[in-house]
Design a protein around this motif. Sequence first.
Motif, PDB file in Angstrom:
ATOM      1  N   ALA A 136      -0.689  -9.740   4.152  1.00  0.00           N
ATOM      2  CA  ALA A 136       0.327 -10.741   4.491  1.00  0.00           C
ATOM      3  C   ALA A 136       0.092 -11.277   5.901  1.00  0.00           C
ATOM      4  O   ALA A 136       0.571 -12.335   6.256  1.00  0.00           O
ATOM      5  CB  ALA A 136       1.714 -10.146   4.380  1.00  0.00           C
ATOM      6  N   LEU A 162       2.829 -18.877   4.797  1.00  0.00           N
ATOM      7  CA  LEU A 162       1.932 -17.870   5.378  1.00  0.00           C
ATOM      8  C   LEU A 162       0.657 -18.522   5.900  1.00  0.00           C
ATOM      9  O   LEU A 162       0.181 -18.209   6.988  1.00  0.00           O
ATOM     10  CB  LEU A 162       1.595 -16.790   4.339  1.00  0.00           C
ATOM     11  CG  LEU A 162       2.730 -15.840   3.957  1.00  0.00           C
ATOM     12  CD1 LEU A 162       2.275 -14.864   2.884  1.00  0.00           C
ATOM     13  CD2 LEU A 162       3.240 -15.075   5.174  1.00  0.00           C
ATOM     14  N   CYS A 164       5.854 -12.545   8.696  1.00  0.00           N
ATOM     15  CA  CYS A 164       4.985 -12.450   7.513  1.00  0.00           C
ATOM     16  C   CYS A 164       5.290 -11.192   6.716  1.00  0.00           C
ATOM     17  O   CYS A 164       5.372 -11.226   5.483  1.00  0.00           O
ATOM     18  CB  CYS A 164       3.516 -12.433   7.922  1.00  0.00           C
ATOM     19  SG  CYS A 164       3.034 -13.892   8.824  1.00  0.00           S
ATOM     20  N   PHE A 214       6.833 -11.042   3.074  1.00  0.00           N
ATOM     21  CA  PHE A 214       6.039 -10.373   2.039  1.00  0.00           C
ATOM     22  C   PHE A 214       6.876  -9.327   1.304  1.00  0.00           C
ATOM     23  O   PHE A 214       6.879  -9.275   0.071  1.00  0.00           O
ATOM     24  CB  PHE A 214       4.804  -9.719   2.651  1.00  0.00           C
ATOM     25  CG  PHE A 214       4.083  -8.804   1.711  1.00  0.00           C
ATOM     26  CD1 PHE A 214       3.270  -9.322   0.723  1.00  0.00           C
ATOM     27  CD2 PHE A 214       4.249  -7.433   1.789  1.00  0.00           C
ATOM     28  CE1 PHE A 214       2.625  -8.486  -0.169  1.00  0.00           C
ATOM     29  CE2 PHE A 214       3.609  -6.592   0.907  1.00  0.00           C
ATOM     30  CZ  PHE A 214       2.795  -7.118  -0.075  1.00  0.00           C
ATOM     31  N   GLN A 232       7.695  -9.975  -2.538  1.00  0.00           N
ATOM     32  CA  GLN A 232       6.507  -9.310  -3.062  1.00  0.00           C
ATOM     33  C   GLN A 232       6.223  -9.697  -4.520  1.00  0.00           C
ATOM     34  O   GLN A 232       5.088  -9.923  -4.910  1.00  0.00           O
ATOM     35  CB  GLN A 232       6.687  -7.801  -2.963  1.00  0.00           C
ATOM     36  CG  GLN A 232       5.382  -7.042  -2.944  1.00  0.00           C
ATOM     37  CD  GLN A 232       5.631  -5.558  -2.813  1.00  0.00           C
ATOM     38  OE1 GLN A 232       6.749  -5.114  -2.696  1.00  0.00           O
ATOM     39  NE2 GLN A 232       4.576  -4.787  -2.832  1.00  0.00           N
ATOM     40  N   TYR A 283       4.647 -13.009  -4.608  1.00  0.00           N
ATOM     41  CA  TYR A 283       3.291 -12.888  -4.074  1.00  0.00           C
ATOM     42  C   TYR A 283       2.352 -12.415  -5.186  1.00  0.00           C
ATOM     43  O   TYR A 283       1.293 -12.976  -5.411  1.00  0.00           O
ATOM     44  CB  TYR A 283       3.321 -11.875  -2.927  1.00  0.00           C
ATOM     45  CG  TYR A 283       2.076 -11.796  -2.090  1.00  0.00           C
ATOM     46  CD1 TYR A 283       1.885 -12.676  -1.034  1.00  0.00           C
ATOM     47  CD2 TYR A 283       1.110 -10.830  -2.333  1.00  0.00           C
ATOM     48  CE1 TYR A 283       0.753 -12.598  -0.249  1.00  0.00           C
ATOM     49  CE2 TYR A 283      -0.020 -10.749  -1.560  1.00  0.00           C
ATOM     50  CZ  TYR A 283      -0.199 -11.628  -0.515  1.00  0.00           C
ATOM     51  OH  TYR A 283      -1.330 -11.547   0.254  1.00  0.00           O
TER      52      TYR A 283
END
Lengths: 317, 289
Positions: free
Chosen positions: A137, B215, B267, B271, B275, B278
């Motif tokens: 990340a 990001l 970040c 995240f 998640q 992501y």
Amino acid sequence: MTTVTAPPPVTHAPATLPGPGPRPRRGRAAAGLQGWLYALPTALFVGFLFIAPVLLVLRMSASDWKLFTGDNGWNLPVNFENVTSNRFFVSSILFTLQYTAIATVLLMVLGLGLALLVQESTRWKSFLRTAILVPSALGLASASLLFYALYSPQSSPFNPILRWLGVTDSSVSFLGTPSAALWSTVALIVWRFAGFYMLLLLVGLQRIPGDVYEAARIDGATWWQTFRGITLPLLKPSISLALILCVTGSLLAFDQFYILTKGGPDNSTITVVQLIYNQAFSGQNNLGRAAALSVIVLGALILINALQFKGLKSEDQ
Amino acid sequence: MATPTRAVEREARPRLTAGLILGRTPYYVSTGALAVIFLFPLLWSAVASVSPQAGSAQTEGFGFGNYRTLAGYQAGIGQYLLNSAFTSLLTVALTLICSFFGGYAFARFDFPGKNILFLSVLAILMVPYATLLIPLYVMLNAVGLQDSLVGLSLVLTLFQLPFSIFMMRISFESVPKEIEEAARVDGAGTFAALVRVLLPAVKPALITVGLFAFLAAWNDFIAPLILISSSDKLPLPLAIANLRQQVMGVIDYGATEAGVVVLALPCIVLFLLLQRHYVNGFMSGALKG
């Protein structure tokens, strides 16, 4: 990390023929117009910020173009001659290839190993997965700055650890010698990207149907036989995608070396992109030469990608 | 599932016995060590940022001295944070607009040049970032957008398009056409149907696209390095990288660590919160691989 996409999936009608889809209450032309209207922001971006600069870089590569004076007219082979006879041209290519080979092998092996390790979703493995993924990340620049401090001679925690383990008595200079700088950078990259490739391969692993494994287990196959005979072949598409991303990404390495080594020590870690940057901005101010080198890199990458796609296609059949 | 009874038998969890716990200890120790290895640099960075460092301007003990050094650095950390936030949010907005409408156009309409445009978007992936930045520098300079955060956002958006458009196209294609048609029968126009009916349906994909755009923009280094020249317009990563420019042979590692924490924290929080999105981004990205 944002380049996780795939080979073009387009298998529609040729571009010149609008599809024959029947559209009640609306003429084909009107629907086409509407489609264009929705696609307009994208088309503007592609036209002005992608196609135009690609054409301009070709034009610049054939011109005597300086940072502050602008275009000083055509000079066709001169930029290419100067770029290829630059003393860092060959060494930067060799260094970039060496780095790419090391990073790719390590990331593929580690990514696959980690994916196999965290495959089942128990609570402990979910935690492990998250821990390995968290570095991905972070931005590459942030990660590089973090490791820059981790490797600093003054505050590095590694030297006390190494002394405690009895590996060495003196302080190790992590960025001080060419090979130390290379491997220290590789360590950073592995830390930052291992989770990324783990996830990519994990997605592939989870698409392999479970009953294939069940059948192998009933037949009494060993773990290694299952891995060689089922996992690897069925994982091939994912491995190929990971390979393309890893090779392309490594060939274009910049941030990590710019931040950790600035091309040193002794100019040993100058990558191809660093060379482009140096030609254009870092005191050289020769945009024409930078453009010429860009064109060479562009050509090489298109060739490499085309070869990899071709390899993929023939494997699929 | 050819032999269900057998499968259940095999997957039944064994009872925890002393022997089993002993047998599993090496496994937990080694995988635990693995987790520590991956988390160590982050934890060390957090601790180092509040510790006095050799070569640091900070002289007190544990505390926020490094952050104070960072806050007072040149134009001030507030300015750099603002630059980064503005650039990232504008990039996210532009990416969402392009990919929402563009994805809809590619999924639902046939228009002349459609396939050429879609292939051009995917071709952005083929062209290395750095090789485009040289002509983009010249072009943005010509229209007065060089050394501007807006110009930077435009460039950052361009490189988000392949993933974002691809993702949104798939997402729109997975929504049944009947849903829109039902809305239209109820009297909604195409645009109203798009906003009221399709927008909620593709929201998860939009979140993923926005997350990746944020990001990427927040963390980008080489585009601002080339496109931004005023020191008060630098985004955070560059400002922190500039901390390394040595003052009399001394690098302030403490302030650098504080900077890394400020850079990384949003970040990591994003995240952990998103998640699932992501991971989904990888799923749809890898689908065609």
